[in-house]
Write a protein that holds these residues in place. Structure first.
Motif, PDB file in Angstrom:
ATOM      1  N   ALA A 323       0.841  -1.207   0.000  1.00  0.00           N
ATOM      2  CA  ALA A 323       0.000   0.000   0.000  1.00  0.00           C
ATOM      3  C   ALA A 323       0.871   1.251   0.000  1.00  0.00           C
ATOM      4  CB  ALA A 323      -0.921  -0.002   1.224  1.00  0.00           C
ATOM      5  N   ASN A 324       1.998   1.185   0.716  1.00  0.00           N
ATOM      6  CA  ASN A 324       2.871   2.357   0.767  1.00  0.00           C
ATOM      7  C   ASN A 324       3.520   2.652  -0.587  1.00  0.00           C
ATOM      8  OD1 ASN A 324       2.385   3.202   3.403  1.00  0.00           O
ATOM      9  ND2 ASN A 324       3.749   1.633   4.228  1.00  0.00           N
ATOM     10  N   SER A 325       3.740   1.626  -1.399  1.00  0.00           N
ATOM     11  CA  SER A 325       4.259   1.877  -2.750  1.00  0.00           C
ATOM     12  C   SER A 325       3.176   2.501  -3.624  1.00  0.00           C
ATOM     13  CB  SER A 325       4.787   0.580  -3.381  1.00  0.00           C
ATOM     14  OG  SER A 325       5.979   0.201  -2.726  1.00  0.00           O
ATOM     15  N   SER A 326       1.939   2.039  -3.481  1.00  0.00           N
ATOM     16  CA  SER A 326       0.841   2.672  -4.229  1.00  0.00           C
ATOM     17  C   SER A 326       0.648   4.111  -3.763  1.00  0.00           C
ATOM     18  CB  SER A 326      -0.459   1.880  -4.037  1.00  0.00           C
ATOM     19  OG  SER A 326      -0.346   0.610  -4.634  1.00  0.00           O
ATOM     20  N   ALA A 327       0.833   4.352  -2.459  1.00  0.00           N
ATOM     21  CA  ALA A 327       0.663   5.714  -1.921  1.00  0.00           C
ATOM     22  C   ALA A 327       1.700   6.661  -2.519  1.00  0.00           C
ATOM     23  CB  ALA A 327       0.777   5.692  -0.399  1.00  0.00           C
ATOM     24  N   LEU A 328       2.909   6.149  -2.766  1.00  0.00           N
ATOM     25  CA  LEU A 328       3.939   6.975  -3.404  1.00  0.00           C
ATOM     26  C   LEU A 328       3.443   7.450  -4.776  1.00  0.00           C
ATOM     27  CD1 LEU A 328       6.826   8.056  -3.911  1.00  0.00           C
ATOM     28  CD2 LEU A 328       7.523   5.723  -4.485  1.00  0.00           C
ATOM     29  N   ILE A 329       2.863   6.534  -5.526  1.00  0.00           N
ATOM     30  CA  ILE A 329       2.379   6.880  -6.872  1.00  0.00           C
ATOM     31  C   ILE A 329       1.215   7.865  -6.800  1.00  0.00           C
ATOM     32  CG2 ILE A 329       1.158   5.865  -8.859  1.00  0.00           C
ATOM     33  CD1 ILE A 329       3.092   3.380  -8.157  1.00  0.00           C
ATOM     34  N   LEU A 330       0.296   7.619  -5.888  1.00  0.00           N
ATOM     35  CA  LEU A 330      -0.856   8.529  -5.775  1.00  0.00           C
ATOM     36  C   LEU A 330      -0.390   9.929  -5.361  1.00  0.00           C
ATOM     37  CD1 LEU A 330      -3.490   6.144  -4.122  1.00  0.00           C
ATOM     38  CD2 LEU A 330      -3.176   6.702  -6.550  1.00  0.00           C
ATOM     39  N   LYS A 340       2.637  21.414  -6.562  1.00  0.00           N
ATOM     40  CA  LYS A 340       3.406  21.690  -5.333  1.00  0.00           C
ATOM     41  C   LYS A 340       4.158  20.449  -4.867  1.00  0.00           C
ATOM     42  CE  LYS A 340       0.091  24.972  -3.538  1.00  0.00           C
ATOM     43  NZ  LYS A 340      -1.181  24.995  -2.857  1.00  0.00           N
ATOM     44  N   TRP A 341       5.142  20.680  -3.974  1.00  0.00           N
ATOM     45  CA  TRP A 341       5.746  19.558  -3.253  1.00  0.00           C
ATOM     46  C   TRP A 341       4.669  18.952  -2.366  1.00  0.00           C
ATOM     47  CZ3 TRP A 341      10.633  17.442  -3.516  1.00  0.00           C
ATOM     48  CH2 TRP A 341      11.546  18.127  -4.314  1.00  0.00           C
ATOM     49  N   GLU A 342       4.615  17.621  -2.331  1.00  0.00           N
ATOM     50  CA  GLU A 342       3.625  16.939  -1.483  1.00  0.00           C
ATOM     51  C   GLU A 342       4.335  15.899  -0.615  1.00  0.00           C
ATOM     52  OE1 GLU A 342       0.493  17.749  -1.308  1.00  0.00           O
ATOM     53  OE2 GLU A 342       0.067  18.834  -3.173  1.00  0.00           O
ATOM     54  N   GLU A 343       3.858  15.749   0.613  1.00  0.00           N
ATOM     55  CA  GLU A 343       4.380  14.727   1.527  1.00  0.00           C
ATOM     56  C   GLU A 343       3.697  13.393   1.200  1.00  0.00           C
ATOM     57  OE1 GLU A 343       6.266  15.274   4.655  1.00  0.00           O
ATOM     58  OE2 GLU A 343       6.731  17.311   3.936  1.00  0.00           O
ATOM     59  N   VAL A 344       4.444  12.292   1.285  1.00  0.00           N
ATOM     60  CA  VAL A 344       3.873  10.969   0.984  1.00  0.00           C
ATOM     61  C   VAL A 344       3.297  10.370   2.274  1.00  0.00           C
ATOM     62  CG1 VAL A 344       4.339   8.669   0.041  1.00  0.00           C
ATOM     63  CG2 VAL A 344       5.662  10.654  -0.774  1.00  0.00           C
ATOM     64  N   PRO A 345       1.999  10.029   2.290  1.00  0.00           N
ATOM     65  CA  PRO A 345       1.428   9.436   3.516  1.00  0.00           C
ATOM     66  C   PRO A 345       1.914   8.015   3.710  1.00  0.00           C
ATOM     67  CG  PRO A 345      -0.205   9.431   1.772  1.00  0.00           C
ATOM     68  CD  PRO A 345       1.009  10.106   1.215  1.00  0.00           C
ATOM     69  N   ARG A 346       1.828   7.527   4.923  1.00  0.00           N
ATOM     70  CA  ARG A 346       2.292   6.178   5.258  1.00  0.00           C
ATOM     71  C   ARG A 346       1.180   5.398   5.921  1.00  0.00           C
ATOM     72  NH1 ARG A 346       7.377   5.339   7.607  1.00  0.00           N
ATOM     73  NH2 ARG A 346       8.108   7.323   6.798  1.00  0.00           N
ATOM     74  N   TYR A 347       1.006   4.145   5.509  1.00  0.00           N
ATOM     75  CA  TYR A 347      -0.057   3.310   6.112  1.00  0.00           C
ATOM     76  C   TYR A 347       0.532   2.363   7.135  1.00  0.00           C
ATOM     77  CZ  TYR A 347      -2.994   5.333   2.624  1.00  0.00           C
ATOM     78  OH  TYR A 347      -3.691   6.246   1.870  1.00  0.00           O
TER      79      TYR A 347
END
Ligand SMILES: NC(=O)c1ccc[n+]([C@@H]2O[C@H](COP(=O)([O-])OP(=O)(O)OC[C@H]3O[C@@H](n4cnc5c(N)ncnc54)[C@H](O)[C@@H]3O)[C@@H](O)[C@H]2O)c1
Length: 347
Positions: A323-330, A340-347
């Protein structure tokens, strides 16, 4: 004997069937596809009699393991229903195609720690990636300075027209990044850890009128460790499938093409030799089935998943990690949209 059911009998399903059939402790007892003929065709080929069109029928049977091989949009519901039915689940990439999908799936997995849940990222199970990760963990590259990934492949308009889910926001959730480059973006997380923040651009350069999503994207990013990264990815290239990863460290430099070392540099000849010996491509395991760029990893990943079920332990790649790899893509999509720069969420 563990019983296994496969949901989705399209392109990737034979790779899962052959992978599970290679494991003595597993018997595939049910195949499911919305189109019964697709399930029956694979059933005849692989000697699996029980076929159905409603995955809830498969979940109601005595299968212990469910392998989800459907399109991205259907993953979340099938995975959550399978967990609720008490099944161990392994789901193809991309685990989800929205943050909401990822939230639901990881919450369901965490609520049932007694069940083994995993997301497919088969390249983590290839010898070369495991060996490269070990070298990085042993600091063989010295201080890591920067990393770049350039990925080029080709997906025609006919490819996108081959499935109604492909190239759509609702069905696939994205284009080159969420379907093809996802393997290499997961590889980056496997090798270097989580990404903290990123800034991206994306475009549809050659598939206008056919897809709603990006065929080309670039981004700059910073890992949690502070390591800097640049990524370019396109599926409009005059090239079938080529990933080119460079790792610049203070003590060694590596060019890595399609999961194989192509150039190793170091001012220290002994270090260069040590890295070359560790990454020897001849040690790679054999591939099972499917296209060459699927690699050999499905066999290893499915075997690790089954061992994890038998030994009641976590697999190497958990569903939360996937899920965290998919979150990187999203997050790349979020940044491309916001500018803008965006922070990557973590599950
Ligand atoms: N790991 C890899 O290297 C790799 C390679 C190819 C595909 N994939 C992934 O595998 C998944 C499937 O891709 P594909 O190329 O096989 O797609 P596909 O369209 O060829 O097959 C998907 C199948 O799922 C069936 N399906 C959809 N919803 C269903 C439902 N609710 N119940 C039962 N069946 C359902 C469809 O009828 C179809 O036959 C995707 O997530 C894709 O990204 C992974």
């Amino acid at each position: 004997m563990l019983k296994c059911g496969i949901v989705g009998c399209g392109v990737i399903a034979p790779t899962h069937i052959e992978g599970f059939q290679a494991i003595p402790e597993v018997k595939i007892t049910c195949l499911c596809d919305l189109e019964l003929e697709k399930a029956k065709k694979l059933g005849e080929k692989y000697g699996i009699e029980n076929c159905c069109t409603d995955y809830r029928e498969l979940l109601a049977s005595d299968v212990d393991i469910v392998s989800v091989c459907t399109d991205h949009a259907s993953h979340a519901q099938i995975v959550c229903d399978a967990i609720a039915a008490g099944k161990h689940v392994i789901c193809e990439k991309s685990l989800g195609r929205t943050f909401d999908d990822l939230e639901r799936m990881t919450a369901a997995a965490k609520a049932h720690p007694e069940l083994i849940t995993a997301g497919i990222f088969q390249h983590r199970y290839e010898y070369s990636n495991i060996a490269l990760r070990k070298l990085l963990q042993e600091n063989k590259f010295g201080k890591l300075l920067c990393v770049s990934l350039n990925f080029a492949c080709y997906r025609s308009n006919d490819y996108y027209r081959s499935g109604s889910w492909r190239g759509t926001v609702a069905g696939e959730g994205g284009g080159i990044l969420i379907n093809q480059a996802i393997h290499h973006l997961d590889q980056l997380r496997y090798l270097f850890g989580d990404v903290k923040r990123l800034c991206a651009l994306s475009a549809n350069l050659t598939h206008q009128g056919v897809i709603e999503v990006e065929d080309t994207a670039v981004f700059a990013a910073e890992f949690e460790s502070g390591l800097m990264l640049t990524v370019t990815a396109t599926n409009s290239a005059s090239e079938d499938w080529r990933s080119f990863l460079t790792i610049s460290g203070s003590e060694a430099y590596l060019e890595y093409i399609n999961e194989k070392p192509s150039y190793i540099g170091s001012r220290d000849p002994a270090r260069k030799e040590e890295i070359a010996a560790a990454l020897n491509p001849e040690k790679e395991n054999k591939k099972v089935s499917g296209k060459s760029y699927y690699g050999a990893g499905h066999t290893g990943q499915l075997a690790d998943f089954v061992r994890a079920v038998l030994e009641k332990r976590q697999p190497l790649e958990t569903m939360t990690d996937a899920a965290n790899s998919s979150a990187l893509i999203l997050t790349v999509y979020k940044s491309a949209a916001s500018g803008k720069w965006e922070e990557v969420p973590r599950y």
